[in-house]
Design a protein around this motif. Structure first.
Motif, PDB file in Angstrom:
ATOM      1  N   UNK A 120       0.878  -1.180   0.000  1.00  0.00           N
ATOM      2  CA  UNK A 120       0.000   0.000   0.000  1.00  0.00           C
ATOM      3  C   UNK A 120       0.914   1.228   0.000  1.00  0.00           C
ATOM      4  N   UNK A 121       0.337   2.426  -0.169  1.00  0.00           N
ATOM      5  CA  UNK A 121       1.165   3.630  -0.086  1.00  0.00           C
ATOM      6  C   UNK A 121       1.565   3.878   1.370  1.00  0.00           C
TER       7      UNK A 121
ATOM      8  N   UNK B 196      -3.742   3.769  -4.204  1.00  0.00           N
ATOM      9  CA  UNK B 196      -3.479   4.666  -5.340  1.00  0.00           C
ATOM     10  C   UNK B 196      -3.130   6.045  -4.779  1.00  0.00           C
ATOM     11  N   UNK B 197      -2.401   6.836  -5.576  1.00  0.00           N
ATOM     12  CA  UNK B 197      -1.995   8.170  -5.120  1.00  0.00           C
ATOM     13  C   UNK B 197      -3.209   9.035  -4.767  1.00  0.00           C
ATOM     14  N   UNK B 198      -4.294   8.887  -5.543  1.00  0.00           N
ATOM     15  CA  UNK B 198      -5.487   9.707  -5.299  1.00  0.00           C
ATOM     16  C   UNK B 198      -6.097   9.419  -3.924  1.00  0.00           C
ATOM     17  N   UNK B 199      -5.978   8.168  -3.442  1.00  0.00           N
ATOM     18  CA  UNK B 199      -6.490   7.847  -2.103  1.00  0.00           C
ATOM     19  C   UNK B 199      -5.726   8.637  -1.049  1.00  0.00           C
TER      20      UNK B 199
ATOM     21  N   UNK C 118       3.047   6.170  -7.967  1.00  0.00           N
ATOM     22  CA  UNK C 118       3.637   4.964  -8.566  1.00  0.00           C
ATOM     23  C   UNK C 118       2.556   4.030  -9.075  1.00  0.00           C
ATOM     24  N   UNK C 119       1.367   4.565  -9.346  1.00  0.00           N
ATOM     25  CA  UNK C 119       0.286   3.724  -9.871  1.00  0.00           C
ATOM     26  C   UNK C 119      -0.380   2.887  -8.788  1.00  0.00           C
ATOM     27  N   UNK C 120      -1.047   1.817  -9.222  1.00  0.00           N
ATOM     28  CA  UNK C 120      -1.751   0.928  -8.279  1.00  0.00           C
ATOM     29  C   UNK C 120      -0.757   0.036  -7.553  1.00  0.00           C
ATOM     30  N   UNK C 121      -0.966  -0.175  -6.276  1.00  0.00           N
ATOM     31  CA  UNK C 121      -0.080  -1.081  -5.538  1.00  0.00           C
ATOM     32  C   UNK C 121      -0.385  -2.527  -5.930  1.00  0.00           C
TER      33      UNK C 121
ATOM     34  N   UNK D 202      -9.557  -0.158  -2.352  1.00  0.00           N
ATOM     35  CA  UNK D 202     -10.003   0.740  -3.388  1.00  0.00           C
ATOM     36  C   UNK D 202     -11.532   0.681  -3.529  1.00  0.00           C
ATOM     37  N   UNK D 203     -12.088  -0.539  -3.496  1.00  0.00           N
ATOM     38  CA  UNK D 203     -13.545  -0.713  -3.574  1.00  0.00           C
ATOM     39  C   UNK D 203     -14.248  -0.065  -2.392  1.00  0.00           C
TER      40      UNK D 203
END
Ligand code: TXA
Ligand code: MG
Length: 378
Positions: free
Chosen positions: A60-61, A178-181, A196-199, A329-330
């Protein structure tokens, strides 16, 4: 603490297959190139100045700070709203960095590191004084891992720092994949998010304690208990099931409400799906409910029921990796959808990475006591 938070993508497209990324290409041409990227340089410089940077990892980020700088680490707790007694994982990029912060490296740890690092395995060591109480929450141990993400490794190497990094979400909310989260949770609180995109895994690392002879999983994660047991050729215990465990000390973070969306989340047993869906639809007066379920279960839902909910997210039974990758993400997506009132998620078999997924779902649902094993009343 009032930043104009930037999301920055390095210049190159670093899409990579996790299996191809190992120790051998840590010194590769690609890594050299990444370290020259202005965004990576900026991240390293901010960290050296004692600021926070959100970085992608394979799980995860993470919200990173210099792990030996007490003041910098304190900022992590403030930005996340994290309880002070929950210690942080320290991320390293080399054995030398590990040796600098731990008292000793037991043989079993060595074996596990050789096999699973870089990767989603966190090990508990006796710490050296260099690691401040702020990082270890006053424990005499430190949790350490080597992440398998080229951007994160490049930042660690370039800054020459060991990085404390919890998941980069507001405490209690689903972890960001994701970075947006990250932006959604920490906008204005940190200067930079490295995109860095999706983990790859979507759930956090497995936290393992090998001290006192036993091998105990404090938090299930990206490396399954079965994988560890097979590799070590010994029993691997889940700490939560170990009756002799002193849970207060072992993994302080597991006692908190975690991973939870703001909406009500229920776990349903597929055998009781029809009655649960009917009840849910009654209660929500046919406003939409969201179902996160297996393709197999979806096929068995009668048509007249299917018409009453429009949102249905599916994964394959027996492929928990798929759900792990998408789960947080969901939950965030459904939480943000105002047409959804309640979220229902299918109970899955707790083995392989399914153990980590069930652990997260149970914590998220149990947060409000919404667990309905087999579909009991709420
Ligand atoms: O995959 C991951 O592990 C991500 C990425 C960013 O690396 N990090 C992460 O950190 O999940 P965090 O802070 O969200 O979770 C760390 C967990 C907590 O449950 C914490 O209590 C436990 O590790 N932990 C940290 N240090 C510990 C220690 N010394 N002894 C026992 N548990 C520890
Ligand atoms: Mg976390």
């Amino acid at each position: 603490m009032n930043f104009k938070t930037q999301i920055k993508k390095p210049k190159f497209n670093y899409d990579f297959e996790i299996d191809e990324f190992n120790f051998k290409n840590k010194n590769s041409y690609l890594m050299q190139k990444i370290k020259k990227d202005p965004v990576i340089k900026r991240a390293a410089a901010l960290l050296k100045k004692g600021e926070l940077v959100a970085l992608p990892t394979e799980t995860v980020y993470g919200l990173a700070a210099n792990a030996v700088d007490e003041k910098a680490v304190k900022k992590i707790f403030t930005a996340k709203g994290r309880p002070q007694d929950n210690p942080l994982i320290v991320h390293v990029a080399s054995r030398k960095q590990l040796e600098d912060i731990v008292q000793e490296i037991p043989l079993k740890a060595n074996k596990l590191m050789n096999k699973f690092w870089p990767g989603p395995l966190t090990l508990i060591f006796s710490k050296k004084d260099l690691i401040p109480d702020q990082t270890s929450a006053g424990l005499d141990t430190v949790a350490v891992r080597m992440p398998a993400h080229p951007l994160m490794l490049a930042v660690i190497e370039l800054s020459d720092l060991v990085l404390a990094a919890p998941s980069a979400n507001t405490s209690g909310y689903p972890s960001p994949t994701q970075a947006a989260h990250v932006y959604n949770d920490l906008n204005g609180k940190i200067p930079l998010i490295l995109d860095g995109g999706h983990c790859h895994f979507g759930v956090e690392s497995t936290v393992v304690d090998i001290r006192k002879g036993k091998t105990r999983v404090l938090r299930p994660g990206g490396i399954s208990r079965e994988e560890l047991a097979e590799f070590l050729d010994e029993k691997v215990i889940l700490a939560a099931e170990d009756s002799q465990a002193d849970k207060a000390v072992l993994s302080p973070g597991t006692k908190y409400r975690h991973y939870a969306p703001r909406k009500k989340l229920f776990i349903f047993n597929p055998a009781a799906k029809d009655s649960i869906i009917k009840k849910a639809l009654n209660r929500t007066e046919n406003s939409k409910i969201a179902l996160i379920t297996t393709r197999e279960t979806k096929l068995e839902i009668p048509n007249f029921l299917r018409e009453n909910f429009k949102i249905l997210k599916v994964f394959n039974r027996g492929q928990p990796e798929e759900l792990a990758h998408k789960l947080f993400s969901l939950l965030r997506q459904l939480d943000a959808d105002s047409s959804i009132k309640e979220i229902y998620i299918e109970e899955l078999k707790s083995d392989g990475i399914g153990e980590a997924v069930m652990n997260r779902i149970l914590k998220a649902a149990a947060a409000e006591n919404y667990f309905e094993p087999g579909g009991g009343d709420n």
